[in-house]
Scaffold this motif. Structure first.
Motif, PDB file in Angstrom:
ATOM      1  N   TYR A 282       7.051  10.174  -5.538  1.00 35.50           N
ATOM      2  CA  TYR A 282       5.733   9.650  -5.897  1.00 35.50           C
ATOM      3  C   TYR A 282       5.108  10.590  -6.929  1.00 35.50           C
ATOM      4  O   TYR A 282       5.515  11.744  -7.044  1.00 35.50           O
ATOM      5  CB  TYR A 282       4.826   9.501  -4.650  1.00 35.50           C
ATOM      6  CG  TYR A 282       3.604   8.677  -4.971  1.00 35.50           C
ATOM      7  CD1 TYR A 282       3.707   7.300  -5.149  1.00 35.50           C
ATOM      8  CD2 TYR A 282       2.367   9.284  -5.166  1.00 35.50           C
ATOM      9  CE1 TYR A 282       2.602   6.543  -5.506  1.00 35.50           C
ATOM     10  CE2 TYR A 282       1.252   8.528  -5.521  1.00 35.50           C
ATOM     11  CZ  TYR A 282       1.385   7.158  -5.691  1.00 35.50           C
ATOM     12  OH  TYR A 282       0.298   6.411  -6.066  1.00 35.50           O
TER      13      TYR A 282
ATOM     14  N   ARG B 172      -0.537   5.768  -3.263  1.00 41.05           N
ATOM     15  CA  ARG B 172       0.185   4.965  -2.264  1.00 41.05           C
ATOM     16  C   ARG B 172       1.212   5.807  -1.519  1.00 41.05           C
ATOM     17  O   ARG B 172       1.661   5.437  -0.432  1.00 41.05           O
ATOM     18  CB  ARG B 172       0.869   3.773  -2.938  1.00 41.05           C
ATOM     19  CG  ARG B 172      -0.071   2.636  -3.296  1.00 41.05           C
ATOM     20  CD  ARG B 172       0.711   1.431  -3.778  1.00 41.05           C
ATOM     21  NE  ARG B 172      -0.109   0.242  -3.961  1.00 41.05           N
ATOM     22  CZ  ARG B 172      -0.707  -0.093  -5.108  1.00 41.05           C
ATOM     23  NH1 ARG B 172      -0.587   0.664  -6.170  1.00 41.05           N
ATOM     24  NH2 ARG B 172      -1.426  -1.204  -5.183  1.00 41.05           N
TER      25      ARG B 172
ATOM     26  N   THR C 224       5.459  -0.170  -0.840  1.00 44.80           N
ATOM     27  CA  THR C 224       4.863   0.616   0.246  1.00 44.80           C
ATOM     28  C   THR C 224       4.812  -0.112   1.606  1.00 44.80           C
ATOM     29  O   THR C 224       5.209   0.469   2.617  1.00 44.80           O
ATOM     30  CB  THR C 224       3.455   1.081  -0.163  1.00 44.80           C
ATOM     31  OG1 THR C 224       3.479   1.444  -1.542  1.00 44.80           O
ATOM     32  CG2 THR C 224       2.998   2.246   0.669  1.00 44.80           C
TER      33      THR C 224
END
Ligand SMILES: N[C@@H](CCC(=O)N[C@@H](CS)C(=O)NCC(=O)O)C(=O)O
Length: 253
Positions: free
Chosen positions: A31, A38, A95
């Motif tokens: 990420y 998220r 997600t």
């Protein structure tokens, strides 16, 4: 060489092969660095489950995440956007699907098919909420920085706070209260990945819209839930650690 002398070495080799074969690969999370975003939905699942994972933001910068995920350099099963989880040859994005998958793996999952279906529903509604919130801050250009569209997005943000935020929060309140009068978890007597997702969006809402949060007297059960969940030992340890980054402050991320 006598067999008595060979056997111990053979046993050692076999043990080494067996342990190598069963050696668990570590989970990795890809990420963007420097913001919870998220990625935080996924971190909370790992943290509550007590499962070690490698947060790639510690070793890979934004350019690296872009090359690996957006440009496809990770290889393997195609992924579109961060967050991405990877373990050995297995990888996936999206997600809500990641959290559901990990929830199932780690036992943070509903006990029966009805709760399972409702968990899917609520998980996706939570992600609608975060996506609408984020979009309000990016009304002119979905992928450009909020700081390039601050003036233009004011009406979108105001409308989100006035109409959409209370609509979603009231719905989450009703949903929580529908189980055990809102005093426990969303489903049955078991904490699931959806409780963690709800906790994350409540924290994001409070951080992004402190006034709206303060004034939201229509969500007493949700506010108590947020405090209760945040005090769980593993989550509290995480929130108090340097691993937990502050919210970016510009889009519920
Ligand atoms: N629906 C996806 C959205 C993924 C997404 O938009 N990721 C953002 C960061 S939060 C991103 O970097 N997107 C890049 C892109 O879509 O090209 C999810 O929930 O994971």
């Amino acid at each position: 060489m006598s067999s008595a002398r060979v056997r111990p070495q053979l046993r050692g080799d076999i043990a080494l092969c067996v342990s190598f074969f069963y050696m668990e690969e570590e989970w990795e999370l890809y990420y963007w660095p420097r913001l919870p975003g998220r990625g935080e939905f996924v971190r909370l699942v790992f943290e509550e489950a007590g499962v070690k994972f490698k947060d790639m933001r510690d070793t890979v910068d934004a350019g690296g995440i872009s090359s690996l995920v957006l440009q496809g350099e990770l290889g393997g099963f195609p992924v579109l956007a961060p967050p991405v989880i990877k373990k050995g040859n297995f990888q996936m994005c999206q997600t809500p699907a990641i959290c559901r998958y990990l929830g199932k793996e780690f036992g943070l999952y509903p006990e029966n098919p009805v709760d399972e279906a409702h968990a899917d529903q609520v998980n996706l509604t939570i992600h609608d909420y975060i996506a609408e919130g984020r979009l309000a801050f990016h009304g002119m250009n979905h992928t450009a920085s909020y700081y390039t569209q601050m003036e233009e997005t004011k009406p979108y943000i105001e409308r989100f706070v006035k109409d959409r935020l209370p609509r979603f929060l009231k719905h989450f309140e009703t949903t929580l209260v529908a189980n055990n009068a809102g005093k426990g978890f969303l489903f049955g007597d078991r904490l699931t990945y959806v409780d963690l997702a709800l906790l994350h969006v409540l924290r994001a809402t409070e951080a992004q819209f402190p006034e709206a949060w303060q004034g939201a007297d229509y969500i007493p059960a949700l506010k108590a839930f947020k405090e209760r969940m945040s005090a769980r030992p593993r989550l509290a340890a995480y929130f108090n650690s340097k691993r937990c980054l502050p919210f970016e402050g510009n889009s519920m991320m």
